[in-house]
Enzyme design. Sequence first.
Site, PDB file in Angstrom:
ATOM      1  N   HIS A 126       5.330 -10.685   9.533  1.00 24.66           N
ATOM      2  CA  HIS A 126       6.141 -10.396   8.336  1.00 24.66           C
ATOM      3  C   HIS A 126       7.626 -10.534   8.696  1.00 24.66           C
ATOM      4  O   HIS A 126       8.049 -10.062   9.759  1.00 24.66           O
ATOM      5  CB  HIS A 126       5.933  -8.955   7.853  1.00 24.66           C
ATOM      6  CG  HIS A 126       4.538  -8.634   7.431  1.00 24.66           C
ATOM      7  ND1 HIS A 126       3.960  -9.119   6.288  1.00 24.66           N
ATOM      8  CD2 HIS A 126       3.595  -7.841   8.003  1.00 24.66           C
ATOM      9  CE1 HIS A 126       2.729  -8.651   6.158  1.00 24.66           C
ATOM     10  NE2 HIS A 126       2.480  -7.880   7.201  1.00 24.66           N
ATOM     11  N   ASP A 163      -3.636  -8.581   3.774  1.00 24.79           N
ATOM     12  CA  ASP A 163      -2.420  -9.378   3.569  1.00 24.79           C
ATOM     13  C   ASP A 163      -2.407 -10.625   4.448  1.00 24.79           C
ATOM     14  O   ASP A 163      -1.701 -11.583   4.151  1.00 24.79           O
ATOM     15  CB  ASP A 163      -1.145  -8.546   3.773  1.00 24.79           C
ATOM     16  CG  ASP A 163      -1.117  -7.767   5.065  1.00 24.79           C
ATOM     17  OD1 ASP A 163      -2.178  -7.294   5.511  1.00 24.79           O
ATOM     18  OD2 ASP A 163      -0.028  -7.618   5.644  1.00 24.79           O
ATOM     19  N   ASP A 218       1.496  -7.665  13.214  1.00 22.98           N
ATOM     20  CA  ASP A 218       2.337  -6.693  12.506  1.00 22.98           C
ATOM     21  C   ASP A 218       3.482  -6.163  13.386  1.00 22.98           C
ATOM     22  O   ASP A 218       4.468  -5.633  12.860  1.00 22.98           O
ATOM     23  CB  ASP A 218       1.486  -5.503  12.043  1.00 22.98           C
ATOM     24  CG  ASP A 218       0.694  -5.800  10.773  1.00 22.98           C
ATOM     25  OD1 ASP A 218       1.000  -6.794  10.086  1.00 22.98           O
ATOM     26  OD2 ASP A 218      -0.238  -5.036  10.470  1.00 22.98           O
ATOM     27  N   HIS A 235       0.793  -1.240   0.000  1.00 23.91           N
ATOM     28  CA  HIS A 235       0.000   0.000   0.000  1.00 23.91           C
ATOM     29  C   HIS A 235       0.826   1.292   0.000  1.00 23.91           C
ATOM     30  O   HIS A 235       0.727   2.142   0.861  1.00 23.91           O
ATOM     31  CB  HIS A 235      -1.148   0.000   1.013  1.00 23.91           C
ATOM     32  CG  HIS A 235      -0.825  -0.187   2.476  1.00 23.91           C
ATOM     33  ND1 HIS A 235       0.123   0.517   3.143  1.00 23.91           N
ATOM     34  CD2 HIS A 235      -1.425  -0.968   3.405  1.00 23.91           C
ATOM     35  CE1 HIS A 235       0.118   0.171   4.418  1.00 23.91           C
ATOM     36  NE2 HIS A 235      -0.804  -0.728   4.601  1.00 23.91           N
ATOM     37  N   HIS A 282      -2.007  -3.265  13.765  1.00 22.58           N
ATOM     38  CA  HIS A 282      -1.951  -1.937  13.221  1.00 22.58           C
ATOM     39  C   HIS A 282      -3.334  -1.426  12.838  1.00 22.58           C
ATOM     40  O   HIS A 282      -3.477  -0.320  12.295  1.00 22.58           O
ATOM     41  CB  HIS A 282      -0.936  -1.990  12.059  1.00 22.58           C
ATOM     42  CG  HIS A 282      -1.247  -1.488  10.726  1.00 22.58           C
ATOM     43  ND1 HIS A 282      -1.418  -2.239   9.596  1.00 22.58           N
ATOM     44  CD2 HIS A 282      -1.386  -0.214  10.329  1.00 22.58           C
ATOM     45  CE1 HIS A 282      -1.631  -1.477   8.562  1.00 22.58           C
ATOM     46  NE2 HIS A 282      -1.620  -0.244   8.967  1.00 22.58           N
ATOM     47  N   HIS A 333      -5.480 -10.447  12.898  1.00 27.81           N
ATOM     48  CA  HIS A 333      -5.552  -9.133  12.239  1.00 27.81           C
ATOM     49  C   HIS A 333      -6.298  -9.297  10.923  1.00 27.81           C
ATOM     50  O   HIS A 333      -5.992 -10.206  10.147  1.00 27.81           O
ATOM     51  CB  HIS A 333      -4.119  -8.646  11.998  1.00 27.81           C
ATOM     52  CG  HIS A 333      -3.980  -7.310  11.341  1.00 27.81           C
ATOM     53  ND1 HIS A 333      -4.961  -6.349  11.362  1.00 27.81           N
ATOM     54  CD2 HIS A 333      -2.944  -6.770  10.640  1.00 27.81           C
ATOM     55  CE1 HIS A 333      -4.537  -5.286  10.695  1.00 27.81           C
ATOM     56  NE2 HIS A 333      -3.322  -5.516  10.248  1.00 27.81           N
ATOM     57  N   GLU A 341      -6.434  -7.244   8.284  1.00 27.80           N
ATOM     58  CA  GLU A 341      -5.975  -6.604   7.042  1.00 27.80           C
ATOM     59  C   GLU A 341      -5.754  -7.684   5.973  1.00 27.80           C
ATOM     60  O   GLU A 341      -5.364  -8.823   6.262  1.00 27.80           O
ATOM     61  CB  GLU A 341      -4.694  -5.778   7.263  1.00 27.80           C
ATOM     62  CG  GLU A 341      -4.415  -4.914   6.033  1.00 27.80           C
ATOM     63  CD  GLU A 341      -3.410  -3.782   6.239  1.00 27.80           C
ATOM     64  OE1 GLU A 341      -2.789  -3.690   7.309  1.00 27.80           O
ATOM     65  OE2 GLU A 341      -3.257  -2.977   5.295  1.00 27.80           O
ATOM     66  N   TYR A 357       9.891  -0.528   8.429  1.00 28.73           N
ATOM     67  CA  TYR A 357       8.545  -1.043   8.709  1.00 28.73           C
ATOM     68  C   TYR A 357       7.872  -0.188   9.793  1.00 28.73           C
ATOM     69  O   TYR A 357       6.728   0.229   9.661  1.00 28.73           O
ATOM     70  CB  TYR A 357       8.643  -2.507   9.161  1.00 28.73           C
ATOM     71  CG  TYR A 357       7.310  -3.173   9.296  1.00 28.73           C
ATOM     72  CD1 TYR A 357       6.758  -3.879   8.227  1.00 28.73           C
ATOM     73  CD2 TYR A 357       6.580  -3.098  10.474  1.00 28.73           C
ATOM     74  CE1 TYR A 357       5.515  -4.478   8.339  1.00 28.73           C
ATOM     75  CE2 TYR A 357       5.355  -3.693  10.594  1.00 28.73           C
ATOM     76  CZ  TYR A 357       4.822  -4.392   9.525  1.00 28.73           C
ATOM     77  OH  TYR A 357       3.589  -4.978   9.642  1.00 28.73           O
TER      78      TYR A 357
HETATM   79 FE1  FEO Z   1      -1.662  -4.503   8.961  1.00 28.58          FE
HETATM   80 FE2  FEO Z   1       0.451  -7.011   7.794  1.00 28.58          FE
HETATM   81  O1  FEO Z   1      -1.114  -5.950   7.901  1.00 28.58           O
END
Ligand code: FEO
Length: 391
Positions: A220, A82, A161, A24, A142, A78, A80, A189
């Site tokens: 990640h 991804d 995250d 993003h 996040h 989470h 989101e 990050y």
């Molecule tokens: Fe807030 Fe890895 O997504």
Amino acid sequence: MEAVRIAENVYWVGAIDWNGRNFHGYDTPRGSSYNAYLIVDDKIALIDAVKAPFVSQMMERVRSIVDPKDIDVIISNHSENDHSSGLPMLQELTDAPIYASRKGIEHLPLNYGPLQLTKVNDGQELNLGKYNLKFMETPMLHWPDSMFTYLKELGILFCMDGFGQHFASSKRFDDEVDQGALYEEAAKYYANILMPFGQPYASAMEKVKGLDIKMLATAHGVIWRTDIHGILRLYDKWSKHQTEQKAVLVFDTMWGSTEKMAMAIAEGITAGGVTVRICKASATPRSVIMREILDSKAVVLGTPTLNLGMFPSMADVVVYMKGLKPRGRFGACFGAYGWSAGGVKALRELVTGSGLELPFEDLEVRFNPTEADLKRCHDLGLSIAKKIIMG
Ligand code: FEO
């Protein structure tokens, strides 16, 4: 593809995105990974999912350990995309319920339609047999739905995250990879994902205070098992917006005049004893600029005037920076114009409200800077350095 054992009966079953180059709007030159974890106990739990195109990679790793139909529960830390866009496929393959926080339960059907969901409360525990999981809501790390899951008996914090890096690697642990690259990606990050959330981070740390954390199993990049204290120390500093004696100077230029001003200001900052990093906006990814802002006390911004306004590349940088809310830093604006001014005024207006104070008068030059103009630029650089050093 095989699962990777990270502890007794706990496996990494995520996916490596070697070629992902944008998250993003954040440039990811080293790619990324979407980490998921499998806990094999009397009940089998899958912690998190992956981005939809990576489900087959993940399932191959899962199948190297168990039949997906034997998975009893999927935990979504989470919502989101991804981490969650693979969930509908996973639910079909496993028929397992998805456990998520109150906000996760709200978000997931809005993105994916009906799913088999179970709400977990802050502090709730789940017994898997030998192992117990504790869920801890960590809103804004996040997104509002985010939570950590703690595997009590092994001290593994599945921290979503938090502490992540967009860093594709065939290695899974912090002590197995190049340390310079690892810390650079961890800093980038934080700057691009978590910078606005210093207070939510402090609240999350209150919740985990006293826990015996032996691994930070991120969503990640690599898992922290060796330098846990090092990354926690850095997060403590970053979340408090503590900076170095450093300035970042971001500019763009149309016919070279603003660039001459930028170089003279940078010379002044250097002469004042402060480190400066110069970034031409149209030649530097915005995410790299944010990483430089992370440890800079001053953000010096320069634009030429184009059609009575600022240069578009500078507007891009400032709009992106504003969303990430840098605090505890100050800024300065400068630039050159020709037949009409307007760029620097527009720049100041856009920076206002970003969190950066603007303690200096804007510095503007018409057409080509003279020796006297360049001296004013150098003096501004000296003043910026002095203010940084004085704290
Ligand atoms: Fe807030 Fe890895 O997504």
